[in-house]
Write an enzyme that holds these catalytic residues in place. Structure first.
Site, PDB file in Angstrom:
ATOM      1  N   ASP A  17       7.979  18.998  -2.750  1.00 26.28           N
ATOM      2  CA  ASP A  17       7.232  17.942  -3.429  1.00 26.28           C
ATOM      3  C   ASP A  17       8.210  17.264  -4.387  1.00 26.28           C
ATOM      4  O   ASP A  17       8.708  17.893  -5.323  1.00 26.28           O
ATOM      5  CB  ASP A  17       6.067  18.585  -4.206  1.00 26.28           C
ATOM      6  N   PHE A  40      11.416   6.744   1.427  1.00 25.06           N
ATOM      7  CA  PHE A  40      10.174   6.190   1.999  1.00 25.06           C
ATOM      8  C   PHE A  40       8.931   6.631   1.226  1.00 25.06           C
ATOM      9  O   PHE A  40       7.829   6.208   1.545  1.00 25.06           O
ATOM     10  CB  PHE A  40       9.990   6.683   3.441  1.00 25.06           C
ATOM     11  N   SER A  84       7.847  -3.653  -0.672  1.00 20.57           N
ATOM     12  CA  SER A  84       6.698  -4.272  -0.014  1.00 20.57           C
ATOM     13  C   SER A  84       6.710  -5.763  -0.302  1.00 20.57           C
ATOM     14  O   SER A  84       7.097  -6.176  -1.391  1.00 20.57           O
ATOM     15  CB  SER A  84       5.438  -3.631  -0.592  1.00 20.57           C
ATOM     16  N   TYR A 110      -0.588  -0.041  -6.581  1.00 16.33           N
ATOM     17  CA  TYR A 110       0.398   0.293  -5.543  1.00 16.33           C
ATOM     18  C   TYR A 110       1.540  -0.720  -5.567  1.00 16.33           C
ATOM     19  O   TYR A 110       2.718  -0.364  -5.630  1.00 16.33           O
ATOM     20  CB  TYR A 110      -0.256   0.316  -4.150  1.00 16.33           C
ATOM     21  N   LYS A 114       5.886  -0.696  -6.643  1.00 12.95           N
ATOM     22  CA  LYS A 114       7.035  -1.228  -5.895  1.00 12.95           C
ATOM     23  C   LYS A 114       7.833  -2.201  -6.761  1.00 12.95           C
ATOM     24  O   LYS A 114       9.063  -2.215  -6.756  1.00 12.95           O
ATOM     25  CB  LYS A 114       6.551  -1.929  -4.617  1.00 12.95           C
ATOM     26  N   PHE A 139       7.269  -6.654   5.687  1.00  8.17           N
ATOM     27  CA  PHE A 139       6.061  -7.434   5.973  1.00  8.17           C
ATOM     28  C   PHE A 139       5.114  -6.504   6.766  1.00  8.17           C
ATOM     29  O   PHE A 139       5.161  -5.311   6.571  1.00  8.17           O
ATOM     30  CB  PHE A 139       6.428  -8.764   6.648  1.00  8.17           C
ATOM     31  N   GLY A 258      -8.663 -10.013  -2.020  1.00  2.91           N
ATOM     32  CA  GLY A 258      -7.200 -10.006  -2.085  1.00  2.91           C
ATOM     33  C   GLY A 258      -6.516 -10.535  -0.840  1.00  2.91           C
ATOM     34  O   GLY A 258      -5.295 -10.659  -0.813  1.00  2.91           O
TER      35      GLY A 258
END
Ligand code: UDP
Length: 301
Positions: A17, A40, A84, A110, A114, A139, A258
């Site tokens: 972890d 990632f 992202s 989220y 990023k 994308f 959104g």
């Protein structure tokens, strides 16, 4: 095992972890000879992030900070970051997104993880001249490996279009809800830039080589990973129906919070600097997703 089937290589796998500081330091300490890191790690469901922001900030930042700290301490100074696009660029005034577009305070926690992660990398690089990073801004990455061995099994009910389509086609979901047909687009449904996951993966290989060969122009670089081509939701459904020679059950419903009408990547910088172009089109994206879904069902039966 699946990687081995495709490549013949058995990569070493260590399960820890990354929120665990001691465990993370211990792994990097044992692997000082590593050339770099491709990071990632993230929770990534926009809706869940809005409901549980602390879960997102904790997971995405602890894992990032522990990794950066442990690798720097051990002299591992190359880093590729999965960033992202949609969440980072916010709701754009213009449709074609270049890396120079102003990033905005993202709508979801989220997306904010990023954005702030890219700022953390910037700060780290200013303080540690040996450290280099490339942030790859994805994308809409979909599709699966052509072997059907590697893809993404969504947890529970899928939020994303492609797994929802394939799960509807195999009968797990009754019908796909299309979020509205009154957008100012050619057929009224939203347009996105769908990129095949294998093309996306290849860009990572090129980015790693760029870091290792010290080809970077600046210590922190950003690249869009998209095709530069926009497809509407109906385009994707039509491609799916043509490839599978079947009819998909769908219904038009209300807008989703959104959602942006149109959004696709400017790919000039990525082409010029990485020499990377996409090789797979929408049909291959759709057929690989379908192949993956069918393999998954065969395995679980
Ligand atoms: N979409 C849809 N029905 C679904 C899921 C998605 O109509 O069940 C549409 C959504 O409005 C968007 C596109 O498909 O225009 C891609 O959505 P996805 O969630 O896959 O990616 P996003 O662009 O939101 O990151």
């Amino acid at each position: 095992m699946r990687i081995n089937k495709i490549t013949g290589v058995n990569p070493k796998f260590i399960k820890i972890d990354l929120k665990d500081t001691l465990a993370t330091h211990s792994v990097f300490n044992e692997h000082k000879d590593a050339s770099g890191v491709i990071h990632f790690v993230a929770h990534k469901a926009v809706g869940e992030a809005v409901d549980q922001p602390l879960k997102y900030y904790k997971n995405n930042f602890y894992s990032l900070l522990n990794t950066l700290e442990a690798q720097s301490k051990n002299g591992i100074n190359n880093f590729i970051f999965s960033s992202s696009s949609a969440t980072l660029y916010g709701i754009p005034d213009i449709l074609l997104i270049t890396e120079k577009n102003e990033t905005q305070r993202p709508f979801s926690p989220y997306g904010n993880t990023k954005k702030v992660a890219e700022e953390i990398l910037d700060d780290l690089i200013r303080s540690n001249k040996a450290f280099s990073a490339i942030s790859l801004r994805y994308f809409n990455s979909i599709g699966a490996h052509e072997s059907g061995e590697i893809g993404e099994p969504p947890n529970g009910i899928p939020n994303n279009l492609m797994p929802y389509i394939t799960q509807t086609a195999v009968g797990i979901r009754e019908k796909l809800m299309i979020y509205v047909n009154d957008y100012p687009t050619k057929d009224g449904t939203p347009i996105r830039d769908y990129i095949h996951i294998v093309d996306l993966a290849k860009a990572h290989v090129i980015a790693v080589e760029r870091l290792l060969n010290k080809d970077q122009e600046t210590a922190l670089e950003f690249f869009n990973l998209g095709t530069g081509i926009g497809y509407s939701v109906l385009d994707v459904i039509n491609a799916f129906e043509a490839v599978t020679n079947s009819k998909l059950n769908y219904e038009i419903t209300g807008r989703r919070d959104g959602d942006v009408p149109q959004f696709y990547a400017a790919t000039d910088l990525t082409k010029e600097k990485l020499g990377w172009t996409v090789q797979k089109g929408l049909d291959e994206i759709v057929s690989s997703s379908w192949n993956w879904e069918q393999n998954l069902r065969n395995e679980t039966q």
